[in-house]
Design a protein around this motif. Structure first.
Motif, PDB file in Angstrom:
ATOM      1  N   MET A  83       2.375  -7.461   2.138  1.00 41.40           N
ATOM      2  CA  MET A  83       2.620  -8.328   0.983  1.00 41.40           C
ATOM      3  C   MET A  83       4.124  -8.552   0.818  1.00 41.40           C
ATOM      4  O   MET A  83       4.712  -8.199  -0.198  1.00 41.40           O
ATOM      5  N   GLY A  84       4.756  -9.100   1.853  1.00 40.34           N
ATOM      6  CA  GLY A  84       6.186  -9.382   1.761  1.00 40.34           C
ATOM      7  C   GLY A  84       7.019  -8.116   1.757  1.00 40.34           C
ATOM      8  O   GLY A  84       7.210  -7.489   2.798  1.00 40.34           O
ATOM      9  N   LYS A  85       7.493  -7.734   0.585  1.00 41.09           N
ATOM     10  CA  LYS A  85       8.368  -6.574   0.473  1.00 41.09           C
ATOM     11  C   LYS A  85       7.606  -5.268   0.256  1.00 41.09           C
ATOM     12  O   LYS A  85       8.223  -4.231   0.021  1.00 41.09           O
ATOM     13  N   ALA A  86       6.309  -5.333   0.287  1.00 42.00           N
ATOM     14  CA  ALA A  86       5.502  -4.132   0.081  1.00 42.00           C
ATOM     15  C   ALA A  86       4.209  -4.253   0.876  1.00 42.00           C
ATOM     16  O   ALA A  86       3.799  -5.343   1.281  1.00 42.00           O
ATOM     17  N   SER A  87       3.559  -3.111   1.084  1.00 46.15           N
ATOM     18  CA  SER A  87       2.292  -3.084   1.827  1.00 46.15           C
ATOM     19  C   SER A  87       1.356  -2.074   1.192  1.00 46.15           C
ATOM     20  O   SER A  87       1.785  -1.035   0.661  1.00 46.15           O
ATOM     21  N   PHE A  88       0.086  -2.388   1.235  1.00 47.37           N
ATOM     22  CA  PHE A  88      -0.953  -1.429   0.893  1.00 47.37           C
ATOM     23  C   PHE A  88      -1.641  -1.018   2.203  1.00 47.37           C
ATOM     24  O   PHE A  88      -2.070  -1.872   2.986  1.00 47.37           O
ATOM     25  N   VAL A  89      -1.718   0.268   2.411  1.00 44.03           N
ATOM     26  CA  VAL A  89      -2.297   0.822   3.646  1.00 44.03           C
ATOM     27  C   VAL A  89      -3.331   1.870   3.250  1.00 44.03           C
ATOM     28  O   VAL A  89      -3.158   2.557   2.242  1.00 44.03           O
ATOM     29  N   LYS A  90      -4.395   1.968   4.032  1.00 39.10           N
ATOM     30  CA  LYS A  90      -5.341   3.074   3.838  1.00 39.10           C
ATOM     31  C   LYS A  90      -5.394   3.894   5.122  1.00 39.10           C
ATOM     32  O   LYS A  90      -5.455   3.342   6.225  1.00 39.10           O
TER      33      LYS A  90
END
Length: 504
Positions: A83-90
């Motif tokens: 998400m651009g400057k951030a990420s969600f990871v599992k």
């Protein structure tokens, strides 16, 4: 796998290998020796929930949502949402999934764009940071530090939908465990069931023992063995087909309550309910009998229901029938069931030819060369056993079928034995064990016929020293797991079932 899929996979592997080479050129080791893991996904969730209990009520003036305890977790990346400057990871660890929130500015300068965003699905990473709860309510790690601890050079199955080819599921079980939550849970449940079997028997003062896997004589069951050559002794040995005869030697030696959970090997067919290598529990209790074993197996399954499954009601995979393992279980004689199935009250006095003719009318195939008692057993296996869905103790089995059990005192040619049938299959046979060495020799000699080399003389010598009266029982663990987890196939309960070697 199609040619196009193979080419695509090769391309993906090439890309990952290029990333690996680039990392090594920068002096980065993508295969670390360790990671200081303080929590799993499950214990991290518990830690945050405990932390939340210390916060002011949500409607309080002091209410806010601060970060919770700091954790260090590790696992395999299974989802990656940039998400651009951030990420969600599992990531997936042994307990399940946990979400990570990774912000560019929270990591050292350049690390997010140059390294983190280049990670792939399947890579194993370790992260540190405080826990918090997102607006959607998911407990998440706010990542402040991360390391790639193992680079995956091959991609996971496409879109993380799991494996669909059964051959690949069994041959590459590690991928099945990564992508199939149901499969993971089944094998975790299997491990817990085995643990509780041990706990139950230990509390009953049974001693767990280990006996040889290589036998000079293949005894304890009627099955074709695997044969191997023992070079140091220059003679053939057999992979064991049963645990029984060595465990009974221990009864002679004064170990009054013994059990073994071990692998046994039978060089026979493959089916939904048969694998040539399987796990067997055998239990022997001196001064008990087959009725003592009834209490033991019922108590053991009740213990598993209470401590692993949390229910006595098991849904049958074939038709969603509920199997009730609670309370006492039905007990019925073998002869009664055969008479009911054939509709013939005089079945056991009929001639062999009449029985063969009857089987043709029933529409079941029976080898015409079988002995009289074997014809009846074929009828039982094909017409009776598949219908025994609820727990049933089938008693008074004909003596010809089991040479290691005591004869019933009635003198009617039956044995003090039961076969516990549930879900249309045998789960546990148990006997009042034969401890008369003279009768035991005669029964074993009748079983082996002219092949006297298949007689375990050392076992018979042991009996002549005196074996106490005893009850004994065997439980096929894989079949038990089929029952308790609703598996459709025995291969779904064995991590690495027998397969033909793959052609390279």
């Amino acid at each position: 796998m199609s040619e196009a899929q193979t080419d695509n996979t090769s391309d993906l592997i090439a890309v990952r290998r290029k990333k690996l080479a680039d990392m090594r050129e920068r002096g980065t080791d993508p295969f670390r020796a360790n990671w200081d893991q303080t929590h799993t996904s499950k214990t991290a969730l518990v830690a945050y929930e405990d932390f939340e209990k210390t916060l002011p009520p949500a409607d309080s003036e002091d209410a806010h949502a601060p970060d919770g305890p700091e954790v260090s977790v590790a696992g395999r990346i299974v989802t990656f949402r940039l998400m651009g400057k951030a990420s969600f990871v599992k990531i997936l660890d042994r307990d399940g999934l946990i979400q990570l929130y990774v912000q560019r500015d929270a990591l050292p300068e350049g690390l997010y764009n140059e390294e983190f965003k280049k990670l792939d699905l399947g890579d194993i990473i370790g992260v540190r940071g405080p826990l918090f709860r997102t607006k959607t309510g998911e407990v998440t790690v706010r990542v402040q530090d991360y390391k790639l601890v193992s680079k995956a050079l091959r991609p996971l199955p496409e879109k993380f939908h799991g494996l669909t080819d059964s051959e690949q599921i069994y041959r590459q079980r590690y991928l099945d465990l990564i992508t199939n939550q149901e499969s993971r849970e089944r094998f975790i449940t299997r491990s817990r069931i085995i643990q509780e079997i041990r706990n139950y028997l230990w509390k009953k003062d049974f001693l767990e023992v280990e006996t040889p896997s290589l036998h000079g004589v293949a005894g304890g069951a009627a099955a074709r063995p695997f044969i191997t050559h023992f070079n140091a002794l220059d003679c053939d040995f057999y992979l064991r087909i049963a645990l029984e005869l060595h465990l009974k030697r221990l009864l002679v030696g004064g170990f009054d309550r013994v059990f073994e959970l071990g692998r046994v090997f039978r060089n026979e067919g493959l089916s939904r309910r048969h694998n040539p290598e399987f796990t067997m529990l055998e239990v022997y209790q001196a001064y008990s009998d087959h009725r003592g074993m009834m209490d033991l197996i019922r108590g053991m399954l009740h213990h598993i229901c209470e401590n692993v499954l949390g229910t006595y009601q098991i849904k049958r995979a074939d038709d969603d029938t509920m199997i009730d393992l609670s309370g006492n279980w039905r007990e019925v004689e073998y002869a009664t069931l055969v008479k009911e199935a054939t509709g013939d009250a005089d079945w056991f006095t009929r001639s062999r030819e009449d029985k063969l003719a009857a089987t043709r009318k029933f529409g079941i195939e029976v080898n015409p060369e079988l002995a009289d008692y074997e014809i009846t057993q074929d009828v039982y296996e094909k017409m009776v056993e598949p219908k025994l869905i609820q727990p049933t103790f089938v008693t008074r089995i004909p003596k010809e079928l089991i040479p290691l059990a005591k004869l019933n005192e009635s003198g009617d040619g039956t044995l003090d034995i039961f076969e516990l049938a549930i879900n249309g299959q045998e789960i546990a046979p148990a006997y009042s064990e034969q401890n008369d060495p003279i009768l035991q020799r005669a029964m074993l000699e009748a079983q082996v016929g002219e092949e006297k080399q298949n007689l375990d003389e050392d076992f018979l010598v042991a009996l002549e020293h005196g074996m106490p009266p005893a009850g004994g029982m065997g439980v096929g663990i894989d079949r038990l797991i089929i029952l308790l987890t609703g598996a459709a196939n025995i291969r779904d309960t064995i991590l690495f079932p027998a397969l033909r070697p793959e052609k390279i």
